[in-house]
Design a protein around this motif. Structure first.
Motif, mmCIF file in Angstrom:
data_model
loop_
_atom_site.group_PDB
_atom_site.id
_atom_site.type_symbol
_atom_site.label_atom_id
_atom_site.label_comp_id
_atom_site.label_asym_id
_atom_site.label_seq_id
_atom_site.Cartn_x
_atom_site.Cartn_y
_atom_site.Cartn_z
ATOM 1 N N ARG A 75 0.856 -1.193 0.000
ATOM 2 C CA ARG A 75 0.000 0.000 0.000
ATOM 3 C C ARG A 75 0.887 1.237 0.000
ATOM 4 O O ARG A 75 1.661 1.464 0.923
ATOM 5 N N VAL A 76 0.704 2.048 -1.031
ATOM 6 C CA VAL A 76 1.548 3.242 -1.176
ATOM 7 C C VAL A 76 0.757 4.534 -1.046
ATOM 8 O O VAL A 76 1.340 5.614 -0.962
ATOM 9 N N GLY A 77 -0.551 4.480 -1.014
ATOM 10 C CA GLY A 77 -1.338 5.708 -0.877
ATOM 11 C C GLY A 77 -2.753 5.376 -0.431
ATOM 12 O O GLY A 77 -3.255 4.276 -0.663
ATOM 13 N N VAL A 78 -3.429 6.331 0.258
ATOM 14 C CA VAL A 78 -4.778 6.112 0.766
ATOM 15 C C VAL A 78 -5.555 7.407 0.708
ATOM 16 O O VAL A 78 -4.997 8.501 0.854
ATOM 17 N N ALA A 79 -6.874 7.291 0.483
ATOM 18 C CA ALA A 79 -7.791 8.442 0.515
ATOM 19 C C ALA A 79 -9.058 8.023 1.261
ATOM 20 O O ALA A 79 -9.601 6.946 1.017
ATOM 21 N N GLU A 80 -9.525 8.855 2.213
ATOM 22 C CA GLU A 80 -10.754 8.578 2.970
ATOM 23 C C GLU A 80 -11.922 9.292 2.305
ATOM 24 O O GLU A 80 -11.866 10.501 2.053
ATOM 25 N N ILE A 81 -12.991 8.527 2.055
ATOM 26 C CA ILE A 81 -14.166 9.053 1.358
ATOM 27 C C ILE A 81 -15.325 9.086 2.331
ATOM 28 O O ILE A 81 -15.612 8.101 3.003
ATOM 29 N N ARG A 82 -16.012 10.225 2.436
ATOM 30 C CA ARG A 82 -17.245 10.366 3.233
ATOM 31 C C ARG A 82 -18.378 10.702 2.298
ATOM 32 O O ARG A 82 -18.230 11.529 1.383
#
Length: 782
Positions: A75-82
């Motif tokens: 895992r090299v990147g993450v984004a949190e979605i609401r």
């Protein structure tokens, strides 16, 4: 919520050294779920992967960008979605001013949840100042308090609620109020309550306001009720800072509970809490009105026994607590002493009056006085009864009673009801008077319980008589019986069984029994049933199989349900009672016939002689005592007899003179041969063997007479035996032949052993006949 999501991930190749094949592969994970993106070469030495999610239905998710490294995803990147909605609009905003600290507390109702972090604030604005945040609710509550410094008392101001999240802002309706209009005052204090003299139904009360409300114009309310009242009575429009108030319409001698509250004298605002309650009893007054009375009479020894019952006066007529009741024989007059027959605290009285007395007077009294007397006319019960009487439930604890109008106009009606039970009890207060003579129905509400049967009687009251009652039974509510009857086997046969049961006790019926249902089943589970009328208490099951086990139970039913009874096991018989009786009768008849035959055989001489002949005993003959001269013994050598017959003496005699002999056969008689000399055994009895069946009896004397005149030729002499029971003893040695006993034979004479040896020669005797005895055959004397 539900919209499309696009994402891109850019990776620099030079930062990913050590790849085995030198290829860079980018993948995606949405909350751990693999997703496929579209990868392309970017600017310079970069790799770009783009992902498109057509519809996202999650309120919160994490999207990961991964690079495959030696078979694993890094895992090299993450984004949190609401995701969510704009906030809902708040509603029902209301505020209350506390006069203690003058803080304005407002409450509202939250709008729909937007699934996103939302900030809520209460805004307020005045005509002279811009909108400011009055307060912010804490911990998700939907209320907050605006401090006094932001308020303008006695001037209008606007208040509203705002809710804001990432997708928008929502505002409630604006509330325009004067903070003093929504102030909640402290409750007043009731100081005193008293009845207004003279005897009126009015009271006067005094009250005072709380000190913090003393500078305000107030509007107050008074409420009161008696313990028996279901609701409060409210008096409105009491205006003033403090003082007194008067109100009328109260009942005499009644306990009331009073409370009071106030608010600002304006159309808007909140009422204070109710004050502490205060009790007061109004003054009493003599009872008013007439009493409802009901009676029954019975003559007794020139007088009349009376049972008088009445209803206690209603509360509005009692005017206080009734102390007792008085029954007199005349109306009350000034200066006249009345004859009192009853003075009691109960609502029933038994007394006797003269036979012609038909009027008594009833009154009630309390501490303030006595009521006017109610005249009771003791009318005779002889009028016509009502027709068409019916009863129906009016509720769980009430009954409607209906009847047809009487042919003769009635003045009133009396309804009486009693519980129906196995042990009758009488309720003296279970009656009521219907004063309307034109009425055709009445509602009974006193002492009615569900699942209980009542017997209702209605008496019409005419001007000069009381009608005979009409009766009807009723339930206010029905349910299944508590118990079913217990079955008893009354009789049983091979194809039917008669059952009986005791009716269910009326206390356990819980309703009218509409019918019974009898069920029966054998071991093969063939279930049959029959419906029996509720008036019957027995039932016969037909069509049963012989010698079969059955289980039977009964079910009792009402309109409210059914209840099963316990099971009864029975076994049918092989034969019916009639068949068993016939069989025993037949066996009895056969047995009686056998007894009769045995008695006949024992008692009837002729029958006895036919089956069991009476053989005379030779030992009792006269020959037994007649002893001739001793002779030489006569012996027959070589003779074998089949049966023994003991003969003590044998004498051979000549033919008796002048005695006729019977003819034997058809040959003419011949001269008798010369008989040898008599031989008499001297040293002991000789023995003759007889055929079995003759028996061995001692023969005391036997004579043998030979000759052609008495026996046929070639036939040996006949044997005659004289019985001592029928002939007297002979004095000479030549007795007369006894003809009741005779031998016959047709066989040749027995052969001699030698010519010189005397021989007593007997023929083969075919039989021996003795009067009253059996016939013996095949007698062989040789």
């Amino acid at each position: 919520m539900g919209s499309a999501v696009t994402a891109s991930c850019t990776v620099h190749r030079e930062r990913c050294r050590g790849l085995e094949d030198g290829q860079l592969h980018i993948s995606w994970l949405l909350d751990g779920e693999p997703m496929d993106g579209r990868q392309r070469r970017g600017v310079g030495s970069t790799e770009v992967s783009e992902l498109s999610v057509p519809q996202l239905n999650r309120t919160q998710a994490k999207l990961w960008c991964c690079v495959e490294w030696n078979g694993t995803k890094q895992r090299v990147g993450v984004a949190e979605i609401r995701a969510g909605y704009p906030p809902g609009k708040p509603s029902n905003l209301s505020c209350l001013l506390d006069l203690g600290d003058y803080g304005l507390t407002c409450r509202w109702q939250q709008g729909a949840d937007g699934h996103l972090p939302t900030s809520v604030a209460l805004k307020c604005a005045t005509s002279r100042a811009p909108a400011v945040t009055g307060c912010t609710p804490q911990n998700g509550h939907s209320q907050c308090t605006v401090p006094r410094r932001l308020l303008q008392l006695y001037r209008p101001m606007e208040l509203w609620v705002t809710a804001t999240n990432a997708l928008g802002t929502a505002e409630s309706e604006r509330l325009r109020i004067d903070p003093m209009d929504v102030a909640k005052l402290d409750p007043p204090t009731l100081q005193s309550i008293r009845s207004v003299p003279p005897q009126t139904d009015c009271i006067t009360l005094s009250w005072a306001v709380a000190p913090r409300n003393a500078h305000m114009e107030l509007c107050c309310e008074l409420r009161y009720r008696a313990p028996e009242d279901p609701s409060w009575a409210v008096v409105t429009g009491i205006v003033g800072h403090a003082g007194t108030a008067q109100h009328c319409g109260f009942l005499f001698g009644t306990l009331y509970h009073f409370q009071m509250r106030c608010r600002r004298n304006s159309a808007r605002g909140y009422w204070s809490e109710w004050s502490v309650g205060r009790n007061h009893t109004t003054h009493e007054k003599a009872p008013a009105g007439k009493l409802d009375a009901w009676w029954s009479t019975r003559p007794a020894a020139g007088r009349m026994e009376v049972q008088l019952r009445w209803k206690a006066p209603r509360r509005q007529e009692a005017n206080g607590r009734v102390l007792g009741y008085r029954v007199t024989l005349g109306p009350r007059k000034r200066g006249r002493e009345l004859q009192t027959v009853c003075n009691t605290t109960y609502t029933q009285c038994d007394f006797t009056v003269p036979a012609r007395m038909c009027r008594v007077y009833l009154s009630a009294y309390n501490a303030a006085g006595e009521s006017a007397a109610t005249e009771v006319i003791l009318l005779e019960r002889k009028g016509q009864p009502l027709a068409g009487l019916q009863a129906s439930p009016g509720g769980e604890r009430s009954l409607w009673v209906h009847w047809e109008a009487a042919l003769v106009p009635a003045v009133a009606y009396v309804l009486e009801w009693q519980e129906v039970s196995s042990e009758p009890t009488r309720c003296s207060s279970c009656w009521q008077l219907e004063r309307n003579g034109a009425a055709t129905s009445s509602l009974i509400q006193d002492s009615i319980e569900p699942f209980q049967q009542y017997d209702i009687s209605v008496f019409p009251l005419y001007k000069d008589a009381v009608g005979t009652p009409a009766h009807v039974a009723a339930y206010s509510k029905q349910k299944a019986p508590s118990h079913a009857p217990k079955l008893h086997l009354k009789s049983i046969g091979k194809s039917q069984a008669e059952l009986s049961w005791e009716p269910v006790a009326v206390e356990l019926q819980n309703g009218f029994i509409t019918h019974y249902t009898v069920f029966w089943a054998n071991s093969t589970t063939e279930v049959s049933s029959a419906v029996v009328n509720s008036s019957l208490s027995s039932f016969t099951i037909q069509g049963l199989k012989p010698s079969t086990l059955y289980k039977v139970h009964i079910m009792a039913s009402t309109v409210g349900g059914s209840t099963n009874g316990t099971s009864l096991t029975l076994v049918t018989t092989v034969l019916d009672d009639i068949e068993i009786q016939f069989l025993f009768l037949t066996l009895g008849l056969v047995f009686v016939l056998l007894i009769i035959l045995l008695i006949c055989f024992q008692k009837n001489g002729r029958v006895k002689q036919q089956f069991w002949p009476s053989v005379p005993d030779p030992a009792n003959s006269s020959l037994g005592t007649w002893v001739p001269a001793e002779q030489e013994p006569l012996q027959a050598h070589g003779v074998k007899e089949p049966g023994p017959a003991t003969i003590s003496t044998v004498t051979v005699l000549d033919k008796a003179a002048g005695k006729q002999t019977p003819t034997w056969g058809k040959e003419p008689p011949a001269e008798p041969p010369t008989l040898p000399q008599p031989y008499v055994q001297q040293h002991g009895p000789s023995t003759l063997q007889t055929h079995a069946g003759l028996g061995a009896e001692p023969v005391q004397y036997v004579q043998v007479v030979g000759g052609s005149s008495r026996c046929p030729q070639h036939v040996a002499p006949c044997l005659y035996v004289r019985s001592s029971s029928t002939q007297p003893l002979l004095s000479d040695p030549s007795p007369e032949p006894y003809e009741n006993l005779w031998f016959r034979g047709a066989a040749p004479s027995c052969p001699r052993q030698s010519p010189e040896e005397p021989l007593l020669d007997f023929p083969m005797l075919r039989g021996l006949r003795v009067s009253g005895a059996e016939e013996l055959h095949d007698f062989q004397p040789c």
